[in-house]
Design a protein around this motif. Structure first.
Motif, PDB file in Angstrom:
ATOM      1  N   ASN A   3      47.129 -11.204   3.690  1.00 43.67           N
ATOM      2  CA  ASN A   3      48.613 -10.831   4.435  1.00 43.67           C
ATOM      3  C   ASN A   3      48.566  -9.557   5.100  1.00 43.67           C
ATOM      4  O   ASN A   3      49.175  -9.349   6.207  1.00 43.67           O
ATOM      5  CB  ASN A   3      49.674 -10.542   3.088  1.00 43.67           C
ATOM      6  CG  ASN A   3      50.316 -11.804   2.780  1.00 43.67           C
ATOM      7  OD1 ASN A   3      50.300 -12.764   3.434  1.00 43.67           O
ATOM      8  ND2 ASN A   3      50.814 -11.884   1.573  1.00 43.67           N
ATOM      9  N   ILE A   6      47.262 -10.542   8.473  1.00 43.54           N
ATOM     10  CA  ILE A   6      48.396 -11.335   9.258  1.00 43.54           C
ATOM     11  C   ILE A   6      49.176 -10.362   9.934  1.00 43.54           C
ATOM     12  O   ILE A   6      49.598 -10.534  10.989  1.00 43.54           O
ATOM     13  CB  ILE A   6      49.153 -12.350   8.442  1.00 43.54           C
ATOM     14  CG1 ILE A   6      48.363 -13.610   7.818  1.00 43.54           C
ATOM     15  CG2 ILE A   6      50.650 -12.795   8.977  1.00 43.54           C
ATOM     16  CD1 ILE A   6      48.328 -14.506   9.241  1.00 43.54           C
ATOM     17  N   GLN A   7      49.641  -9.106   9.161  1.00 41.37           N
ATOM     18  CA  GLN A   7      50.380  -8.222   9.618  1.00 41.37           C
ATOM     19  C   GLN A   7      49.807  -7.472  10.869  1.00 41.37           C
ATOM     20  O   GLN A   7      50.271  -7.100  11.694  1.00 41.37           O
ATOM     21  CB  GLN A   7      50.930  -7.204   8.281  1.00 41.37           C
ATOM     22  CG  GLN A   7      51.792  -7.743   7.513  1.00 41.37           C
ATOM     23  CD  GLN A   7      52.127  -6.665   6.172  1.00 41.37           C
ATOM     24  OE1 GLN A   7      52.518  -5.771   6.653  1.00 41.37           O
ATOM     25  NE2 GLN A   7      51.724  -7.358   4.918  1.00 41.37           N
ATOM     26  N   THR A  11      51.307  -7.328  14.331  1.00 44.16           N
ATOM     27  CA  THR A  11      51.963  -6.318  15.232  1.00 44.16           C
ATOM     28  C   THR A  11      51.214  -5.781  16.420  1.00 44.16           C
ATOM     29  O   THR A  11      51.684  -5.392  17.325  1.00 44.16           O
ATOM     30  CB  THR A  11      52.010  -5.038  13.941  1.00 44.16           C
ATOM     31  OG1 THR A  11      50.558  -4.911  13.535  1.00 44.16           O
ATOM     32  CG2 THR A  11      52.942  -4.978  12.918  1.00 44.16           C
ATOM     33  N   LEU A  88      61.106  -5.863   8.244  1.00 43.55           N
ATOM     34  CA  LEU A  88      60.229  -5.038   7.401  1.00 43.55           C
ATOM     35  C   LEU A  88      61.056  -4.301   6.130  1.00 43.55           C
ATOM     36  O   LEU A  88      60.846  -4.450   4.903  1.00 43.55           O
ATOM     37  CB  LEU A  88      59.311  -3.944   7.945  1.00 43.55           C
ATOM     38  CG  LEU A  88      58.466  -3.160   7.266  1.00 43.55           C
ATOM     39  CD1 LEU A  88      57.257  -3.992   6.451  1.00 43.55           C
ATOM     40  CD2 LEU A  88      57.750  -2.132   8.197  1.00 43.55           C
ATOM     41  N   ALA A  93      57.639  -6.151   1.058  1.00 40.10           N
ATOM     42  CA  ALA A  93      56.389  -5.817   1.683  1.00 40.10           C
ATOM     43  C   ALA A  93      55.771  -4.457   1.245  1.00 40.10           C
ATOM     44  O   ALA A  93      56.700  -3.354   1.028  1.00 40.10           O
ATOM     45  CB  ALA A  93      56.241  -5.984   3.393  1.00 40.10           C
ATOM     46  N   ASN A  94      54.610  -4.323   0.723  1.00 39.48           N
ATOM     47  CA  ASN A  94      53.778  -3.135   0.481  1.00 39.48           C
ATOM     48  C   ASN A  94      53.955  -2.285   1.640  1.00 39.48           C
ATOM     49  O   ASN A  94      53.348  -2.599   2.678  1.00 39.48           O
ATOM     50  CB  ASN A  94      52.446  -3.323   0.009  1.00 39.48           C
ATOM     51  CG  ASN A  94      51.877  -2.190  -0.482  1.00 39.48           C
ATOM     52  OD1 ASN A  94      51.811  -1.215   0.218  1.00 39.48           O
ATOM     53  ND2 ASN A  94      51.095  -2.273  -1.686  1.00 39.48           N
ATOM     54  N   ARG A  95      54.467  -1.069   1.587  1.00 45.75           N
ATOM     55  CA  ARG A  95      54.512  -0.103   3.071  1.00 45.75           C
ATOM     56  C   ARG A  95      53.543   0.511   3.507  1.00 45.75           C
ATOM     57  O   ARG A  95      53.102   0.422   4.790  1.00 45.75           O
ATOM     58  CB  ARG A  95      55.666   0.758   2.768  1.00 45.75           C
ATOM     59  CG  ARG A  95      57.026   0.487   2.356  1.00 45.75           C
ATOM     60  CD  ARG A  95      57.807  -0.635   3.121  1.00 45.75           C
ATOM     61  NE  ARG A  95      59.225  -0.571   2.895  1.00 45.75           N
ATOM     62  CZ  ARG A  95      59.554  -1.745   2.582  1.00 45.75           C
ATOM     63  NH1 ARG A  95      59.101  -2.892   2.323  1.00 45.75           N
ATOM     64  NH2 ARG A  95      61.086  -1.936   2.473  1.00 45.75           N
ATOM     65  N   ASN A  98      51.504  -2.399   5.285  1.00 50.50           N
ATOM     66  CA  ASN A  98      51.973  -2.658   6.733  1.00 50.50           C
ATOM     67  C   ASN A  98      51.444  -1.358   7.428  1.00 50.50           C
ATOM     68  O   ASN A  98      51.164  -1.723   8.571  1.00 50.50           O
ATOM     69  CB  ASN A  98      53.622  -2.544   6.437  1.00 50.50           C
ATOM     70  CG  ASN A  98      53.998  -3.229   7.801  1.00 50.50           C
ATOM     71  OD1 ASN A  98      54.619  -2.390   8.610  1.00 50.50           O
ATOM     72  ND2 ASN A  98      54.161  -4.377   8.253  1.00 50.50           N
ATOM     73  N   ARG A 102      48.951  -1.642  10.805  1.00 49.64           N
ATOM     74  CA  ARG A 102      49.165  -1.509  12.516  1.00 49.64           C
ATOM     75  C   ARG A 102      48.063  -0.932  13.292  1.00 49.64           C
ATOM     76  O   ARG A 102      47.975  -1.052  14.661  1.00 49.64           O
ATOM     77  CB  ARG A 102      50.365  -0.462  12.444  1.00 49.64           C
ATOM     78  CG  ARG A 102      51.600  -1.323  11.909  1.00 49.64           C
ATOM     79  CD  ARG A 102      52.664  -0.384  11.541  1.00 49.64           C
ATOM     80  NE  ARG A 102      53.994  -1.078  11.155  1.00 49.64           N
ATOM     81  CZ  ARG A 102      54.942  -1.622  11.936  1.00 49.64           C
ATOM     82  NH1 ARG A 102      54.890  -1.246  13.453  1.00 49.64           N
ATOM     83  NH2 ARG A 102      55.758  -2.316  11.330  1.00 49.64           N
TER      84      ARG A 102
ATOM     85  N   TYR B 110      54.098 -13.953   9.895  1.00 45.69           N
ATOM     86  CA  TYR B 110      54.472 -12.530   9.659  1.00 45.69           C
ATOM     87  C   TYR B 110      55.595 -12.196   8.763  1.00 45.69           C
ATOM     88  O   TYR B 110      55.181 -11.524   7.716  1.00 45.69           O
ATOM     89  CB  TYR B 110      54.814 -11.846  10.952  1.00 45.69           C
ATOM     90  CG  TYR B 110      54.942 -10.203  10.801  1.00 45.69           C
ATOM     91  CD1 TYR B 110      56.377  -9.736  11.245  1.00 45.69           C
ATOM     92  CD2 TYR B 110      53.909  -9.382  10.536  1.00 45.69           C
ATOM     93  CE1 TYR B 110      56.445  -8.321  10.918  1.00 45.69           C
ATOM     94  CE2 TYR B 110      54.135  -8.119  10.251  1.00 45.69           C
ATOM     95  CZ  TYR B 110      55.433  -7.909  10.468  1.00 45.69           C
ATOM     96  OH  TYR B 110      55.703  -6.357  10.349  1.00 45.69           O
ATOM     97  N   ALA B 113      54.183 -13.040   5.245  1.00 44.91           N
ATOM     98  CA  ALA B 113      53.211 -12.133   5.002  1.00 44.91           C
ATOM     99  C   ALA B 113      54.081 -10.803   4.209  1.00 44.91           C
ATOM    100  O   ALA B 113      53.568 -10.237   3.052  1.00 44.91           O
ATOM    101  CB  ALA B 113      52.259 -11.715   5.827  1.00 44.91           C
ATOM    102  N   LEU B 114      55.286 -10.539   5.037  1.00 43.83           N
ATOM    103  CA  LEU B 114      55.936  -9.443   4.340  1.00 43.83           C
ATOM    104  C   LEU B 114      56.425  -9.540   3.005  1.00 43.83           C
ATOM    105  O   LEU B 114      56.719  -8.848   2.176  1.00 43.83           O
ATOM    106  CB  LEU B 114      56.998  -8.923   5.455  1.00 43.83           C
ATOM    107  CG  LEU B 114      56.711  -8.462   6.836  1.00 43.83           C
ATOM    108  CD1 LEU B 114      57.967  -8.060   7.481  1.00 43.83           C
ATOM    109  CD2 LEU B 114      55.996  -7.233   6.702  1.00 43.83           C
ATOM    110  N   ASN B 115      56.770 -11.032   2.709  1.00 45.66           N
ATOM    111  CA  ASN B 115      57.395 -11.438   1.673  1.00 45.66           C
ATOM    112  C   ASN B 115      56.381 -11.788   0.459  1.00 45.66           C
ATOM    113  O   ASN B 115      56.752 -12.622  -0.413  1.00 45.66           O
ATOM    114  CB  ASN B 115      58.420 -12.376   1.821  1.00 45.66           C
ATOM    115  CG  ASN B 115      59.556 -12.001   2.436  1.00 45.66           C
ATOM    116  OD1 ASN B 115      60.648 -11.556   1.575  1.00 45.66           O
ATOM    117  ND2 ASN B 115      59.817 -11.979   3.857  1.00 45.66           N
ATOM    118  N   HIS B 116      55.149 -11.519   0.843  1.00 42.16           N
ATOM    119  CA  HIS B 116      53.911 -11.911  -0.268  1.00 42.16           C
ATOM    120  C   HIS B 116      53.899 -13.266  -0.328  1.00 42.16           C
ATOM    121  O   HIS B 116      53.323 -13.494  -1.578  1.00 42.16           O
ATOM    122  CB  HIS B 116      54.231 -11.070  -1.704  1.00 42.16           C
ATOM    123  CG  HIS B 116      54.318  -9.391  -1.381  1.00 42.16           C
ATOM    124  ND1 HIS B 116      53.565  -8.865  -0.855  1.00 42.16           N
ATOM    125  CD2 HIS B 116      55.626  -8.993  -1.760  1.00 42.16           C
ATOM    126  CE1 HIS B 116      53.789  -7.525  -0.985  1.00 42.16           C
ATOM    127  NE2 HIS B 116      55.139  -7.416  -1.375  1.00 42.16           N
TER     128      HIS B 116
END
Lengths: 262, 319
Positions: A3, A6-7, A11, A88, A93-95, A98, A102, B110, B113-116
């Protein structure tokens, strides 16, 4: 981990507006080549061969600032303009993940920028490599780039809050070419200003890079490299705090709601 | 009854400054009270600026209330926001909210991914959801090349991505062609059958009437009517409706109908010599005799009293 990547990819591709052939080639290859060459030639013919080397190194590192701070700060701003950052903020999501994702894919661009800029100057201006401590040189470039990327994160958060990356970016570029030893040696400034210069990213990294290029030993170079690394960590931390504060503030004052409705 | 969404005296004030730096306040929600039970579609209707979108923003944790409490599935939207986020989906409309430089599939990846969602879960779910919203052939194209309707389908796909328990749909059919809108309207009851709870805002009254088991009308930040669509039409509506089909009525006669006691509004549609009059009257008003007298009984083919449509009821309530 999946993940995170992917982020990072999303971004980077979704928000980096220089990621098209003309934009990428001009910002990653052409601009640093022209800038470094210009200053290196200026140094060589206006001053002396040592100045050519110092300017080539300084502007080479400065070019990394351009690509990293410009790219990262625009990414944050466009995330707001496009109305996507709201998604977001309503996700679990784990801030931190994320936030860190970036800058990941912008980092290699900085190394490419330095290689092309400095490499061009080396080919066209007579720069002597005989004394270079290669490992120290590479480490100092790698850490300086990381420190600038971390600074880019902090500036990106400022840009997203102020909704303007270009004005902030312009100010940063102007200030950094003067106050980080790129062109003007730090010794030219009064002591108080020198202390401020040392807490800016790039300053200590550039000192280490120049020392490594001149053949300095690790025992002399580790100190400015460590200071550069710590400087980067501080800006990374400040940027993350700013990112979390930004989320809380926009939820309180409804600024993102206005963005979505406009 | 299992309450899934709860708002208790929720107030939301937006502050701004005028050009002369004078502080200005807009009260978008003014003591909103709402309880939504599990497994229904709840329609939230209201004019622009009434507070519908602000309500959804607060419940989806995008906005904090100025005062009061909002809860979803028992979790406070401010104090336990992260617990709320894992269980909701948000479907908005419009061109924003998507990454134009990514493909449809990349966008969904994406947000997954934000939602695990794990790699495998993401891959499987993306395939299902892209097929569900009819974007299979377009999923590998950049979103900036999508039509308005395609973007809306992608918004819907994102909202359904995590198979959430609670769905917030803010005008979900806006921009969809009739076929797409019909497909979504067919999907919504299926989602409810699977135990989901849906809070829906829409300007299409027929949609709210068809889909919602409960409806609330919000105006100036407060609920002013609440009930099933039938209750809204009968109990809250400020009008009753008389439908007349007549022939050869002159404009003067129609003006006289407008002037009858209790008549609020007359709208006329014409099809050749046949005219249909829709006469809105105050509830309890006996208007048939007056209309027959004015138009002439011989010219009238039919005259009936009916319940107002949800749109007519809504307009009478918010006026």
């Amino acid at each position: 981990m999946y993940n995170y990547f992917i982020q990072a990819y999303s971004t980077y591709k979704g928000l980096f507006y220089w990621l098209n052939w003309p934009g990428y080639i001009s910002n990653v290859f052409l601009r640093p080549m022209v800038m470094v060459l210009t200053y290196a030639l200026l140094g060589r013919f206006a001053l002396n061969p040592d100045a050519a080397r110092d300017y080539a190194l300084g502007v080479g590192v400065y070019s990394m600032m351009f690509i990293l701070v410009g790219a990262i700060s625009q990414s944050y701003t466009y995330d707001r303009f496009q109305g996507t950052i709201a998604f977001l903020f309503i996700s679990p999501a784990n801030r931190m993940v994320n936030y860190l994702s970036r800058m990941l894919l912008h980092y290699p661009n900085a190394l490419i920028v330095f290689a092309f800029g400095f490499g061009t100057a080396c080919l066209l201006v007579d720069i002597d490599f005989a004394l270079v401590n290669w490992w120290a040189f590479i480490i100092s470039i790698v850490i300086t780039a990381a420190s600038i990327a971390a600074f880019g994160q902090a500036i990106g958060v400022f840009a997203i809050a102020s909704r303007n990356w270009m004005n902030t970016f312009g100010l940063i570029l102007g200030a950094f070419i003067v106050f980080t030893g790129v062109i003007v040696p730090l010794s030219a400034f009064p002591p108080a200003v020198r202390e401020i210069c040392k807490i800016l990213p790039m300053t200590n990294g550039l000192i280490a890079t120049k020392m490594a290029f001149a053949g300095g030993a690790f025992s002399n170079i580790w100190s400015p490299i460590l200071r550069e690394a710590l400087t980067g960590l501080v800006y990374l931390g400040l940027g993350y705090i700013g990112f979390r504060v930004f989320e809380k503030v926009v939820k309180r004052n409804g600024a993102l709601e206005e963005d979505l409705m406009n | 009854m299992d309450t899934v969404i709860e708002c208790l005296d929720v107030v939301r004030v937006f502050q701004s400054r005028s050009k002369l730096m004078k502080k200005q306040e807009v009260k978008a929600l003014n003591g909103l009270n709402l309880n939504i039970t599990r497994g229904i579609v709840f329609g939230l209707l209201g004019p622009n600026g009434s507070g519908k979108t602000t309500t959804i923003r607060i419940l989806s944790t995008l906005l904090t209330p100025t005062s009061g409490q909002a809860k979803v599935l028992g979790f406070d939207c401010v104090k336990a926001a992260n617990k709320v986020r894992g269980k909701i989906g948000l479907i908005l409309g419009g061109d924003r909210g998507l990454y134009g430089r990514l493909t449809g599939e990349e966008n969904l990846k994406y947000f997954a991914a934000l939602n695990h969602l794990s790699r495998d879960a993401s891959r499987k779910r993306l395939k299902e959801i892209i097929e569900m919203v009819g974007l299979t052939t377009a999923s590998d194209r950049l979103v900036e090349q999508y039509s308005r309707g395609m973007k809306q389908r992608l918004h819907i796909a994102r909202g359904l991505l995590t198979d959430p328990e609670v769905l917030f749909m803010d005008e979900p059919t806006i921009g969809l062609d009739p076929q797409g809108a019909q497909e979504l309207r067919r999907l919504i009851p299926q989602l409810v059958q699977r135990g989901k709870t849906i809070l829906l805002t829409t300007h299409y009254m027929s949609e709210a009437d068809e889909l919602s088991s409960q409806v609330a009308i919000i105006n100036h930040g407060k609920i002013i009517a609440l009930g099933t669509p039938s209750e809204i039409k009968r109990s809250f509506s400020r009008i009753a409706v008389c439908e007349v089909i007549c022939r050869n009525s002159e404009i003067k006669a129609i003006d006289e109908v407008r002037a009858l006691q209790g008549v609020q509004q007359v709208s006329v549609s014409t099809d050749g010599p046949v005219q249909r009059l829709t006469i809105q009257v105050l509830p309890g008003t006996e208007v048939k005799a007056g209309v027959k007298n004015v138009l002439g009984e011989g010219n009238i083919e039919s005259i009936i009293m009916r319940d107002p449509t949800l749109e007519e009821a809504y307009l009478s309530i918010i006026r």
